[in-house]
Design an enzyme around this catalytic site. Structure first.
Site, PDB file in Angstrom:
ATOM      1  N   GLU A 127     -18.671  29.534  -9.582  1.00 25.07           N
ATOM      2  CA  GLU A 127     -19.953  30.219  -9.860  1.00 25.07           C
ATOM      3  C   GLU A 127     -20.509  29.872 -11.123  1.00 25.07           C
ATOM      4  OE1 GLU A 127     -19.356  34.485  -9.864  1.00 25.07           O
ATOM      5  OE2 GLU A 127     -18.744  34.455  -7.816  1.00 25.07           O
ATOM      6  N   ILE A 157     -21.369  23.469  -4.612  1.00 25.40           N
ATOM      7  CA  ILE A 157     -20.593  23.863  -3.169  1.00 25.40           C
ATOM      8  C   ILE A 157     -20.955  22.533  -2.454  1.00 25.40           C
ATOM      9  CG2 ILE A 157     -20.110  25.226  -1.292  1.00 25.40           C
ATOM     10  CD1 ILE A 157     -19.364  26.299  -4.223  1.00 25.40           C
ATOM     11  N   ARG A 269     -16.794 -15.300 -10.740  1.00 20.09           N
ATOM     12  CA  ARG A 269     -17.755 -15.583 -12.201  1.00 20.09           C
ATOM     13  C   ARG A 269     -17.188 -16.579 -12.992  1.00 20.09           C
ATOM     14  NH1 ARG A 269     -22.601 -14.947 -14.824  1.00 20.09           N
ATOM     15  NH2 ARG A 269     -22.694 -14.354 -16.929  1.00 20.09           N
ATOM     16  N   ILE A 338     -14.326  -6.314 -16.787  1.00 25.05           N
ATOM     17  CA  ILE A 338     -14.390  -7.563 -16.112  1.00 25.05           C
ATOM     18  C   ILE A 338     -15.555  -7.945 -15.426  1.00 25.05           C
ATOM     19  CG2 ILE A 338     -13.102  -8.910 -14.320  1.00 25.05           C
ATOM     20  CD1 ILE A 338     -10.340  -7.474 -15.074  1.00 25.05           C
ATOM     21  N   GLU A 364     -11.465  20.548  -8.125  1.00 23.51           N
ATOM     22  CA  GLU A 364     -10.373  21.134  -7.748  1.00 23.51           C
ATOM     23  C   GLU A 364      -9.169  21.168  -8.835  1.00 23.51           C
ATOM     24  OE1 GLU A 364      -8.728  20.697  -3.539  1.00 23.51           O
ATOM     25  OE2 GLU A 364     -10.804  19.860  -3.157  1.00 23.51           O
ATOM     26  N   SER A 367      -8.251  18.156 -15.164  1.00 22.77           N
ATOM     27  CA  SER A 367      -6.740  17.422 -15.777  1.00 22.77           C
ATOM     28  C   SER A 367      -6.158  18.363 -16.658  1.00 22.77           C
ATOM     29  CB  SER A 367      -6.915  16.156 -16.360  1.00 22.77           C
ATOM     30  OG  SER A 367      -7.408  15.470 -15.530  1.00 22.77           O
TER      31      SER A 367
HETATM   32  C1  FAD Z   1     -19.372  17.412  -7.056  1.00 25.09           C
HETATM   33  C2  FAD Z   1     -18.728  18.617  -7.218  1.00 25.09           C
HETATM   34  C3  FAD Z   1     -18.102  19.255  -6.126  1.00 25.09           C
HETATM   35  C4  FAD Z   1     -17.425  20.632  -6.349  1.00 25.09           C
HETATM   36  N1  FAD Z   1     -17.439  21.228  -5.120  1.00 25.09           N
HETATM   37  C5  FAD Z   1     -16.766  22.540  -4.927  1.00 25.09           C
HETATM   38  C6  FAD Z   1     -16.638  23.339  -3.603  1.00 25.09           C
HETATM   39  O1  FAD Z   1     -16.955  22.708  -2.740  1.00 25.09           O
HETATM   40  N2  FAD Z   1     -16.479  24.849  -3.870  1.00 25.09           N
HETATM   41  C7  FAD Z   1     -16.304  25.073  -5.036  1.00 25.09           C
HETATM   42  O2  FAD Z   1     -15.844  26.353  -5.104  1.00 25.09           O
HETATM   43  N3  FAD Z   1     -16.191  24.508  -6.318  1.00 25.09           N
HETATM   44  C8  FAD Z   1     -16.678  23.067  -6.234  1.00 25.09           C
HETATM   45  N4  FAD Z   1     -16.813  22.461  -7.456  1.00 25.09           N
HETATM   46  C9  FAD Z   1     -16.407  23.191  -8.510  1.00 25.09           C
HETATM   47  C10 FAD Z   1     -15.057  22.484  -9.568  1.00 25.09           C
HETATM   48  O3  FAD Z   1     -14.039  22.907  -8.912  1.00 25.09           O
HETATM   49  C11 FAD Z   1     -15.154  22.756 -10.781  1.00 25.09           C
HETATM   50  O4  FAD Z   1     -16.184  22.303 -11.346  1.00 25.09           O
HETATM   51  C12 FAD Z   1     -14.008  22.811 -11.483  1.00 25.09           C
HETATM   52  O5  FAD Z   1     -12.942  23.695 -11.350  1.00 25.09           O
HETATM   53  C13 FAD Z   1     -14.251  22.953 -13.252  1.00 25.09           C
HETATM   54  O6  FAD Z   1     -15.016  24.040 -13.318  1.00 25.09           O
HETATM   55  P1  FAD Z   1     -16.320  24.005 -14.392  1.00 25.09           P
HETATM   56  O7  FAD Z   1     -17.035  22.859 -13.989  1.00 25.09           O
HETATM   57  O8  FAD Z   1     -16.926  25.555 -14.424  1.00 25.09           O
HETATM   58  O9  FAD Z   1     -15.474  23.572 -15.775  1.00 25.09           O
HETATM   59  P2  FAD Z   1     -15.003  24.771 -16.691  1.00 25.09           P
HETATM   60  O10 FAD Z   1     -13.906  25.386 -16.525  1.00 25.09           O
HETATM   61  O11 FAD Z   1     -16.173  25.349 -17.706  1.00 25.09           O
HETATM   62  O12 FAD Z   1     -14.427  23.636 -17.779  1.00 25.09           O
HETATM   63  C14 FAD Z   1     -15.083  22.913 -18.880  1.00 25.09           C
HETATM   64  C15 FAD Z   1     -13.970  22.398 -19.766  1.00 25.09           C
HETATM   65  O13 FAD Z   1     -12.956  23.279 -20.250  1.00 25.09           O
HETATM   66  C16 FAD Z   1     -11.609  22.936 -19.981  1.00 25.09           C
HETATM   67  N5  FAD Z   1     -10.838  24.167 -19.828  1.00 25.09           N
HETATM   68  C17 FAD Z   1     -11.108  25.146 -19.100  1.00 25.09           C
HETATM   69  N6  FAD Z   1     -10.391  26.180 -19.430  1.00 25.09           N
HETATM   70  C18 FAD Z   1      -9.363  25.495 -20.122  1.00 25.09           C
HETATM   71  C19 FAD Z   1      -8.137  25.887 -20.572  1.00 25.09           C
HETATM   72  N7  FAD Z   1      -7.487  27.332 -20.444  1.00 25.09           N
HETATM   73  N8  FAD Z   1      -7.227  25.200 -21.163  1.00 25.09           N
HETATM   74  C20 FAD Z   1      -7.763  23.904 -21.575  1.00 25.09           C
HETATM   75  N9  FAD Z   1      -9.079  23.474 -21.314  1.00 25.09           N
HETATM   76  C21 FAD Z   1      -9.658  24.366 -20.421  1.00 25.09           C
HETATM   77  C22 FAD Z   1     -11.665  22.295 -18.539  1.00 25.09           C
HETATM   78  O14 FAD Z   1     -10.652  21.545 -18.428  1.00 25.09           O
HETATM   79  C23 FAD Z   1     -13.030  21.422 -18.778  1.00 25.09           C
HETATM   80  O15 FAD Z   1     -12.744  20.232 -19.498  1.00 25.09           O
HETATM   81  C24 FAD Z   1     -17.428  21.179  -7.226  1.00 25.09           C
HETATM   82  C25 FAD Z   1     -17.645  20.708  -8.678  1.00 25.09           C
HETATM   83  C26 FAD Z   1     -18.264  19.306  -8.574  1.00 25.09           C
HETATM   84  C27 FAD Z   1     -18.758  18.934  -9.944  1.00 25.09           C
END
Ligand code: FAD
Length: 380
Positions: A127, A157, A269, A338, A364, A367
């Site tokens: 969300e 999504i 190249r 490269i 998903e 890192s």
């Molecule tokens: C192209 C794309 C397709 C996707 N497809 C789907 C889908 O089909 N269905 C779905 O439900 N979701 C989907 N997602 C969502 C995706 O799984 C999330 O973007 C991901 O889980 C990270 O959440 P966020 O982007 O809100 O980042 P945030 O959770 O806000 O994180 C931001 C940063 O903070 C760091 N961080 C957060 N918490 C911690 C912690 N406790 N300790 C250390 N560091 C932390 C994170 O590692 C990251 O570097 C998709 C995302 C993208 C970009």
């Protein structure tokens, strides 16, 4: 110990490589340019039984193992990461909760057509204000007679704009953090369910990614997966573990493509009177890339094999995703280096793999979240 693929795996590897090169590659340019997924691929893969390779053949699946799915991920990503991602949501998060926990009616109506490629699925957890902290989702599902009323917004999504149904995570009991989350099947056309916008992404442009809105969206109570409220996270736990192993194949395929493009470019190249592949600086980078790709591939196969044996691999699955996604970043950076200035030009394909592969440390489970899982599993 036997590190060889079986004869069956090898035959499949050749088959899926040929399929990706002849049936998918010609569609990539238009899909990337128009930000539109070539939908006919769902049916094509479904007819062959390889849209959802691990489900039983009686249901239209491939009856295959996890290693086969990894081989498929690798070969599809070698051609195009976005198309691969759209197809692979179908064999994972958008169907597995129904396959494992769904009612006979849900399987008949949703799962079986999804496996055959007649219905496109999406999985909606994330969300606007809830990503890594998935238990903080705000979407609610409130029981009203023999219906549930859903309210909330889901973002990023995959397949959202083109889905026929979505598996949606919503709180039925917000007082039980995480545990009070349930999963619902919401079909296209349900009143109050819409895709409010298609998102414009840096890479993976052949995936259609959207924001889904549920506004007093009513679904019948039999759309609840699992037959009882709560436990939504446990229903997706195995799918998440499996998906993290699949990332190993996705990252390896993208790395392999980058390596192949870069070797070719370095041969073509010419600078200082000779092909740049003759310079030790270039050869060392390529040698290191080849070594890392081999490690990525073999570690992924090993953990896929462990998964096929029914072993608990939560820690190893996170290790696969963390290692392969992070190692890929270095491989892509070296490939771009490269390629020099031409690599930065849109007319050279390496930039697409660089943009696409950047996503893999984020989705998903980022890192950082993989490190948290590994540390927790190690009891640290
Ligand atoms: C192209 C794309 C397709 C996707 N497809 C789907 C889908 O089909 N269905 C779905 O439900 N979701 C989907 N997602 C969502 C995706 O799984 C999330 O973007 C991901 O889980 C990270 O959440 P966020 O982007 O809100 O980042 P945030 O959770 O806000 O994180 C931001 C940063 O903070 C760091 N961080 C957060 N918490 C911690 C912690 N406790 N300790 C250390 N560091 C932390 C994170 O590692 C990251 O570097 C998709 C995302 C993208 C970009």
């Amino acid at each position: 110990m036997d590190f060889e693929l079986t004869e069956e795996h090898r035959i499949f590897q050749k088959f899926i490589r040929d399929f990706a090169e002849t049936e998918i590659a010609p569609l990539v340019e238009e899909a990337e340019e128009t930000n539109t997924f070539p939908r006919q691929l769902f049916k094509k893969m479904g007819d062959m039984g390889f849209l959802c390779p691990r489900y039983p053949e009686e249901l239209g699946g491939g009856g295959a193992d996890k290693i086969t799915e990894i081989i498929m991920a690798e070969e599809l990503n070698r051609i195009n990461a976005g198309i691969a991602a759209s197809l692979m949501v179908q064999g994972g998060l958008s169907t597995q909760p129904i396959y494992r926990f769904g009612s006979e009616e849900q399987k008949e109506r949703i799962l079986n057509p999804a496996i055959r490629g007649d219905k496109i699925g999406a999985f909606a957890l994330t969300e606007p204000n809830s990503g890594s902290d998935a238990a903080s989702i705000k979407t609610r599902a409130v029981r009203d007679g023999d219906q549930y009323v859903l309210n909330g917004t889901k973002i990023f999504i995959t397949n959202g704009p083109i889905c026929d149904y979505a598996v949606v995570a919503a709180y039925t009991d917000p007082s039980r953090r995480g545990e009070g989350i349930s999963l619902f099947i919401v079909e296209k056309g349900s009143p109050g369910f819409s895709c409010s916008r298609k998102l414009d992404k840096v890479g993976n442009r052949s995936i259609e990614t959207g924001e889904l809105v549920f506004e007093d969206c009513r679904v019948s109570a039999d759309k609840l997966i699992g037959g009882r409220e709560g436990g939504g996270f446990s229903m997706i736990a195995d799918t998440l573990t499996s998906g993290r192993i699949t990332y190993g194949g996705r990252c390896t395929g993208t790395a392999q493509a980058a390596y192949e493009l870069t070797v070719q470019y370095a041969k073509d190249r010419v600078q200082f009177g000779k092909p740049i592949i003759k310079f030790q600086a270039t050869r060392f980078k390529l040698a290191e890339m080849a070594m890392n790709i081999d490690i990525m591939r073999s570690y992924t196969y090993r953990v896929a094999w462990m998964y096929d044996q029914g072993k608990q691999v939560q820690k190893e699955a996170s290790m696969v995703k963390l290692f392969t996604a992070e190692t890929l970043q270095k491989i892509l950076a070296d490939s771009m280096q490269i390629h020099g200035g031409y690599g930065y030009m849109m007319e050279y394909p390496i930039q697409r793999f660089w943009r696409d592969g950047r996503l893999f440390t984020i989705t998903e489970g980022t890192s950082e979240i993989q490190r948290l899982v590994i540390a927790r599993e190690l009891g640290l």
